[in-house]
Design a protein around this motif. Structure first.
Motif, mmCIF file in Angstrom:
data_model
loop_
_atom_site.group_PDB
_atom_site.id
_atom_site.type_symbol
_atom_site.label_atom_id
_atom_site.label_comp_id
_atom_site.label_asym_id
_atom_site.label_seq_id
_atom_site.Cartn_x
_atom_site.Cartn_y
_atom_site.Cartn_z
ATOM 1 N N UNK A 83 5.355 13.472 -0.627
ATOM 2 C CA UNK A 83 4.728 12.208 -0.240
ATOM 3 C C UNK A 83 3.231 12.237 -0.500
ATOM 4 N N UNK A 84 2.683 11.108 -0.814
ATOM 5 C CA UNK A 84 1.261 10.954 -1.066
ATOM 6 C C UNK A 84 0.543 10.674 0.256
ATOM 7 N N UNK A 85 -0.167 11.702 0.741
ATOM 8 C CA UNK A 85 -0.808 11.571 2.047
ATOM 9 C C UNK A 85 -1.972 10.593 2.035
ATOM 10 N N UNK A 86 -2.510 10.323 0.862
ATOM 11 C CA UNK A 86 -3.595 9.346 0.796
ATOM 12 C C UNK A 86 -3.043 7.967 1.161
ATOM 13 N N UNK A 87 -1.902 7.636 0.581
ATOM 14 C CA UNK A 87 -1.286 6.349 0.894
ATOM 15 C C UNK A 87 -0.888 6.287 2.374
ATOM 16 N N UNK A 127 -2.251 7.913 4.834
ATOM 17 C CA UNK A 127 -3.455 7.795 5.657
ATOM 18 C C UNK A 127 -3.930 6.355 5.698
ATOM 19 N N UNK A 128 -3.870 5.715 4.538
ATOM 20 C CA UNK A 128 -4.376 4.354 4.463
ATOM 21 C C UNK A 128 -3.610 3.450 5.422
ATOM 22 N N UNK A 152 -17.382 10.069 7.167
ATOM 23 C CA UNK A 152 -16.986 8.734 7.619
ATOM 24 C C UNK A 152 -16.211 7.998 6.533
ATOM 25 N N UNK A 153 -16.730 8.048 5.314
ATOM 26 C CA UNK A 153 -16.042 7.395 4.205
ATOM 27 C C UNK A 153 -14.632 7.946 4.026
ATOM 28 N N UNK A 154 -14.504 9.231 4.306
ATOM 29 C CA UNK A 154 -13.198 9.844 4.113
ATOM 30 C C UNK A 154 -12.284 9.710 5.323
ATOM 31 N N UNK A 155 -12.733 8.928 6.285
ATOM 32 C CA UNK A 155 -11.884 8.566 7.417
ATOM 33 C C UNK A 155 -11.397 9.766 8.215
ATOM 34 N N UNK A 180 -13.758 -0.718 12.394
ATOM 35 C CA UNK A 180 -14.627 -0.513 11.232
ATOM 36 C C UNK A 180 -14.615 -1.756 10.350
ATOM 37 N N UNK A 194 -19.363 1.175 5.480
ATOM 38 C CA UNK A 194 -19.132 2.263 4.535
ATOM 39 C C UNK A 194 -17.788 2.054 3.874
ATOM 40 N N UNK A 195 -17.722 2.160 2.572
ATOM 41 C CA UNK A 195 -16.432 1.994 1.914
ATOM 42 C C UNK A 195 -15.426 3.045 2.367
ATOM 43 N N UNK A 245 -12.982 5.613 1.534
ATOM 44 C CA UNK A 245 -12.649 6.412 0.351
ATOM 45 C C UNK A 245 -11.162 6.691 0.226
ATOM 46 N N UNK A 246 -10.438 6.559 1.316
ATOM 47 C CA UNK A 246 -8.996 6.758 1.232
ATOM 48 C C UNK A 246 -8.396 5.643 0.377
ATOM 49 N N UNK A 263 -6.674 5.976 -3.389
ATOM 50 C CA UNK A 263 -5.320 5.505 -3.671
ATOM 51 C C UNK A 263 -5.305 4.695 -4.960
ATOM 52 N N UNK A 321 -0.041 17.097 -1.535
ATOM 53 C CA UNK A 321 0.150 15.855 -0.789
ATOM 54 C C UNK A 321 -1.167 15.096 -0.648
ATOM 55 N N UNK A 364 -3.466 14.983 -2.742
ATOM 56 C CA UNK A 364 -3.935 14.488 -4.031
ATOM 57 C C UNK A 364 -5.261 15.089 -4.476
#
Lengths: 327, 327
Positions: free
Chosen positions: A48-52, A54-55, A113-116, B2, B47-48, B50-51, B55, B114, B116
């Motif tokens: 699974x794509x953890x970026x998706x 996380x979003x 912060x940007x990377x959540x 946010x 802040x944008x 990044x997650x 993606x 995972x 990425x």
DNA sequence: CTGAAAGCGCTTACAG
DNA sequence: CTGAAAGCGCTTACAG
């Protein structure tokens, strides 16, 4: 390309929804379907794509760790413990070496912060207190006061300073010098100094303090230490607030023809594994690094999960005297 | 909550597309619009995310770093340099301490996939070679052979081993012992041992090798070292393939009443900042840790950007003899 | 027990 | 120079 949930779904002959369900073990799925899906995932070597994820979940399971530098054995070991404990709990560590430079700290904070990230463990200067609770992010500090609402975890610095100083006094030292970092920062570690001062004054003596500008430069350390022998040649005891200072002192003393411990007794602070391997003769105050990491993470998890609101603001963890031969 | 791009757009009275454009500095935007948008971003403290960006872009700017443990000063310093260089180039580091345990390595590898990551720097055992090029991920190894296609970066181990051994020979040592890690692994670092063996044989001597099971346990190290004095009491020279081994040896020697360097000369390997502060008297072969980090990252970036396909498979970086007093 | 639809916060063709 | 629409890979109500 990497397979995605849709590819798995097609191969298994089900909908993406169903694949997601077996992935997350949520809702009802027939065993037959589950097996079909799992077979398809194996076949495609699907992850699974953890970026998706996380979003969607608004949860990254990412912890930011900001500290001066992993080159310093104390922080190297702290980082190891933090990362290991995080991994065991399903969290991942985004590492930041700030070298105590404010501009870097700010950039790192913004990056996190940007990377959540779900939370941050801070072990560096960080005046930018406001930046921290502006976002209402879970933050825990190690050895730093950041704000009223940010828990701080540290070793029992006052007790450590007390034990170190008492040892030197009890061994008959008359001129006990403190070697410490620069004094413009109000940190819990400053309690090591406070204990030293308190004890010396209680014994009617005058504290003698030398400050070393930065931890990360051997030459400047030695320059400061050399001054001790010029300005205070009667020195016969030294409490250094970290082991690297202690080691530098011993080296300078030796090259000045002063024997440790015969003429000068030395106590350090930190007691990392590395110090104990490379300099086992050093008498030092050992911090419980693993416990500091664990406590910080426990607090952070609670902040993240919002289980509790009344967390202890300060956690002072027990230190231990490690008797070497230098004092 | 946010603020997101939509909030900024509303406040600025433009479309999300436009906000994205000023964010990325792409396409034509009138100065007036740009300023409106920037004002709105400041006002909202935006802040944008990044997650979300990752993606879409299929680019996380995340580098996974797998190594045994940052508690070891060599890896602590390596980690510092890797992270610092990455940060300067806009990459973030996901740290993994595997302790050389295969199961942990596998879990970490899956975690990195995972998440990425754009690339991985590996400094640990990692037999799971297949797993690496199964995904066609950018990977660079430090001190490990992983596969034909994975570049390996290391210090010039053979040269280092040669210089160390030559020094001991030239200082008249007759019984030179090698203290090394366990021998079941085919790594570039093994060339240190090979140089030692080659040189001894060239001088008509018999190599004497002691192997220490794991780097991370002081007691077991000392047990092995104690055996040296029982089985090979005539030892008068030691080449230890890392400084921690060297230090342990010196400590055991001292407590066995053997003087270093008078009776036994010792040369280590690594020459970290930490060793040079805590044990400056150690003669050692210094690895260019910063250069190793930089070289590994350069190679990794090229793999990520696919600029070049014919990267050097092995990079052997120059070492330096640091003369202390132990040899 | 399973699927179609909407949406997480962003970006990029494509129109205009 | 600017915006509406579609989509990155996933998940979760909501239906059925």
């Amino acid at each position: 390309m990497k397979p995605k949930i849709e590819d798995v779904a097609k191969l298994a002959g089900v909908s993406p929804t169903t694949v997601s369900r077996v992935l997350n073990n949520r809702g009802y799925i027939s065993n037959e379907t589950r097996e079909k899906v799992q077979k398809a995932m194996n076949e495609l070597n699907y992850f699974p794509n953890d970026v998706a994820r996380s979003l969607f979940n608004k949860r990254s399971n990412l912890i930011g760790v900001i500290l001066p530098t992993t080159s310093n054995p104390f922080f190297g070991e702290l980082t190891f413990h933090i990362e290991t404990i995080c991994a065991a709990r399903g969290y991942k560590v985004l590492l930041c070496n700030s070298l105590n430079q404010i501009d870097k700290e700010e950039k790192y904070l913004e990056m996190l912060l940007r990377n959540q990230v779900d939370g941050i463990i801070v072990g560096t200067h960080n005046r930018g207190i406001l930046d921290y609770h502006k976002q209402n992010l879970a933050v825990v500090a190690i050895d730093r006061y950041l704000s009223e609402t940010i828990p701080v975890v540290c070793s029992d610095n006052y007790e450590g300073g007390k034990i170190a100083t008492e040892l030197l006094i009890s061994e008959g030292c008359q001129s006990i010098v403190l070697i410490d970092g620069v004094g413009d920062l109000e940190t819990p570690a400053r309690l090591r100094r406070k204990a030293y001062i308190d004890l010396l004054e209680r014994h009617g003596r005058v504290p003698i303090i030398y400050e070393i500008p930065e931890v990360f430069d051997r030459q400047s350390q030695q320059d400061v230490i050399s001054k001790i022998f010029q300005e205070c040649p009667e020195v016969d005891g030294v409490f250094a607030t970290n082991d690297l200072f202690a080691s530098s002192f011993i080296n300078v003393a030796t090259s000045n023809g002063r024997a440790v411990p015969e003429q000068i007794k030395v106590v350090g602070y930190d007691g990392t594994e590395t110090t104990q391997t490379l300099l086992p003769e050093l008498t030092t105050i050992k911090q419980p690094i693993d416990l500091i990491a664990k406590t910080a993470i426990d607090l952070l998890m609670k902040k993240i999960e919002e289980e509790v609101t009344d967390l202890p603001h300060e956690s002072h963890l027990p230190i231990k005297l490690v008797k070497g031969t230098t004092a």
